[in-house]
Design an enzyme around this catalytic site. Structure first.
Site, short mmCIF file in Angstrom:
data_model
loop_
_atom_site.label_atom_id
_atom_site.label_comp_id
_atom_site.label_asym_id
_atom_site.label_seq_id
_atom_site.Cartn_x
_atom_site.Cartn_y
_atom_site.Cartn_z
N ARG A 1 0.83 -1.21 0.00
CA ARG A 1 0.00 0.00 0.00
C ARG A 1 0.86 1.26 0.00
NH1 ARG A 1 -5.12 -1.71 3.86
NH2 ARG A 1 -6.31 -2.60 2.16
N LYS B 1 -17.99 -19.34 1.78
CA LYS B 1 -19.46 -19.41 1.88
C LYS B 1 -20.16 -18.57 0.83
CE LYS B 1 -19.72 -20.21 6.83
NZ LYS B 1 -20.18 -19.67 8.10
N GLY C 1 -9.20 -9.63 0.05
CA GLY C 1 -8.64 -10.39 1.17
C GLY C 1 -7.79 -11.60 0.83
N GLY D 1 -12.85 -4.70 1.01
CA GLY D 1 -14.27 -4.34 0.95
C GLY D 1 -14.61 -3.47 -0.25
P1 AMP Z 1 -13.38 -16.09 1.52
O1 AMP Z 1 -12.89 -15.22 2.64
O2 AMP Z 1 -14.88 -16.23 1.48
O3 AMP Z 1 -12.77 -15.72 0.19
O4 AMP Z 1 -12.92 -17.56 1.87
C1 AMP Z 1 -11.59 -17.93 1.92
C2 AMP Z 1 -11.51 -19.18 2.73
O5 AMP Z 1 -12.24 -20.21 2.09
C3 AMP Z 1 -10.10 -19.70 2.89
O6 AMP Z 1 -9.76 -19.60 4.25
C4 AMP Z 1 -10.20 -21.16 2.47
O7 AMP Z 1 -9.54 -22.05 3.34
C5 AMP Z 1 -11.68 -21.43 2.51
N1 AMP Z 1 -12.07 -22.51 1.63
C6 AMP Z 1 -11.92 -22.60 0.32
N2 AMP Z 1 -12.35 -23.78 -0.15
C7 AMP Z 1 -12.80 -24.49 0.91
C8 AMP Z 1 -13.38 -25.77 1.08
N3 AMP Z 1 -13.58 -26.58 0.03
N4 AMP Z 1 -13.73 -26.15 2.31
C9 AMP Z 1 -13.51 -25.34 3.36
N5 AMP Z 1 -12.97 -24.10 3.27
C10 AMP Z 1 -12.62 -23.67 2.06
#
Ligand code: AMP
Length: 407
Positions: A41, A202, A359, A382
């Site tokens: 940054r 998720k 992130g 964000g």
């Molecule tokens: P996000 O912050 O929503 O982009 O999610 C990132 C997180 O998703 C990372 O910490 C990954 O470990 C997790 N992740 C990705 N694929 C999987 C999976 N198949 N099962 C569990 N966690 C996952």
């Protein structure tokens, strides 16, 4: 494309020695010993600072750092970041213990032409996050002009990101302009086919993102834990995988809407499974319809990676947010790294424009060693996501509104 007043215009309009407040994002990771853990940054801020310096401006840098919630907190002082910036620029950077009032005014007044002063954390004042009129006026009293170079804070309507643009002649910094140009070329007016990867844990946290992208992209690749929910919605047994059972109808609705918009949704046809997300696991590749009851999908499999790479090969533009698997622990980093390396190769060959951000995505691309090879990697979490969700960002809008009112 929105047109903003560039800082060249500021330099041509204001005399040497004028005071310019630059809203930067100095919210950088620093360890307990005061060492900077990632200077990205700060490095991206340098072109704006150099341009203002060479025009002889006196520059005050405004930024937040952490979440002090309107109260001064020595552990969240910007003093250490000022020192780190000085080391990076190889020059003396002044520091003022307040961002408004006599301390700030005298620190700025005593700068030489081309001098830089970091002003203390704006969030030590409650007026910052409240976009309070009196606090904003106190900031405006310090300077002749305002430059916003903090895209990553532009999704917040705070005094230093929003209100100040209405009180001072406002200009768009070079890093901000770069980021907006990259996003515009990704989603505003992209070369097609346009492919997006949305991965991560998720679907419930990425509904707006997936909804907006499914109206705009030609192929939407769903990966990571999110893919499990989409697969389960189609009746696939996902064993003990992360799966949001409350989101099955939503996943079906997203798929139907995407198809109605002519957007192809690509889900993994195989996966890498294990009994737990932990160190020391051996992943086993299985077709997606053969996930054992007591195992979880932790990564996309090699056949899925082949599909993804082939979609990249047909594309002219790629937007990427979220890993394809639980990349933090080997071997579940394999799909993300392989796909990222392929995107990087296509980008280097001039066949693909690749824009990534948000992130964990930056961490995953760093892990794959390809950050430098992507066309643009946004460090804004964000703000990057809100922009991709199709939202208007107050910090960006404030620069445009001023343009429109001709202030
Ligand atoms: P996000 O912050 O929503 O982009 O999610 C990132 C997180 O998703 C990372 O910490 C990954 O470990 C997790 N992740 C990705 N694929 C999987 C999976 N198949 N099962 C569990 N966690 C996952």
């Amino acid at each position: 494309m929105q047109d903003f007043r560039p800082i060249d215009l500021l330099n041509a309009t204001l005399g040497r020695g004028s005071i310019v407040l630059v809203r930067a994002d100095l919210n950088v990771p620093i360890d307990d010993a005061g060492n900077l853990r990632d200077a990205t940054r700060l490095t991206r801020l340098l072109p704006t600072l150099e341009a203002l310096k060479s025009a002889g401006m006196r520059v005050g840098i405004l930024s937040h750092f952490g979440r002090p919630k309107g109260v001064a907190d020595a552990s969240l002082s910007l003093a250490r970041v000022a020192t780190a910036l000085g080391q990076l620029m190889k020059e003396q950077i002044a520091f003022a213990e307040d961002c408004i009032g006599p301390l700030a005014a005298s620190a700025l007044a005593s700068l030489p032409e081309g001098g830089i002063c970091v002003l203390e954390n704006t969030r030590f004042h409650a007026g910052e996050e409240a976009d309070d009129a009196d606090f904003t006026a106190a900031l405006a009293d310090l300077a002749h002009a305002y430059v916003n170079d903090a895209f990553s804070a532009a999704h917040r309507a705070h005094a230093s990101t929003h209100g100040l643009a209405k009180l001072l002649p406002a200009y768009c910094g070079l890093a901000m302009q770069n980021e907006l140009d990259a996003l515009e070329s990704a989603l505003g007016n992209p070369a097609r086919p346009l492919v997006a990867v949305v991965g991560g844990a998720k679907i419930s946290t990425k509904l707006e993102l997936v909804g907006n992208l499914s109206h705009k992209v030609d192929t939407l690749i769903i990966g990571g834990g999110m893919a499990n929910t989409f697969l389960a919605a189609q009746g696939v047994e996902v064993g003990t995988s992360l799966c949001e059972t409350g989101m099955l109808d939503t996943s079906r609705a997203i798929t139907a809407e995407a198809e109605a918009n002519g957007c192809r949704i690509l889900l993994p046809i195989d996966g890498v499974v294990a009994s737990a997300f932990a160190e020391g696991q051996t992943g086993t590749q299985v077709d997606i319809t053969h996930v054992p009851d007591n195992q979880m999908i932790l990564d996309a499999g090699p056949k899925a990676v082949k599909d993804i790479c082939s979609a990249f090969g047909d594309a002219r533009t790629l937007i990427w947010n979220g890993p394809l698997g639980a990349f933090e622990i080997a071997p579940f980093d394999a799909a993300t790294s392989a796909a990222a390396r392929h995107a990087a190769e296509l980008t280097k060959a001039g066949r693909l424009k690749s824009i990534a951000g948000g992130g964990d995505t930056v961490a995953a691309l760093n892990h794959a060693g390809v950050v430098e090879d992507f066309s643009y990697v946004s460090t804004a979490g964000g703000a990057f996501l809100e922009w991709l969700e199709g939202k208007k960002l107050p910090g960006v809008e404030a620069l445009t509104e001023q343009e429109e009112t001709g202030k």
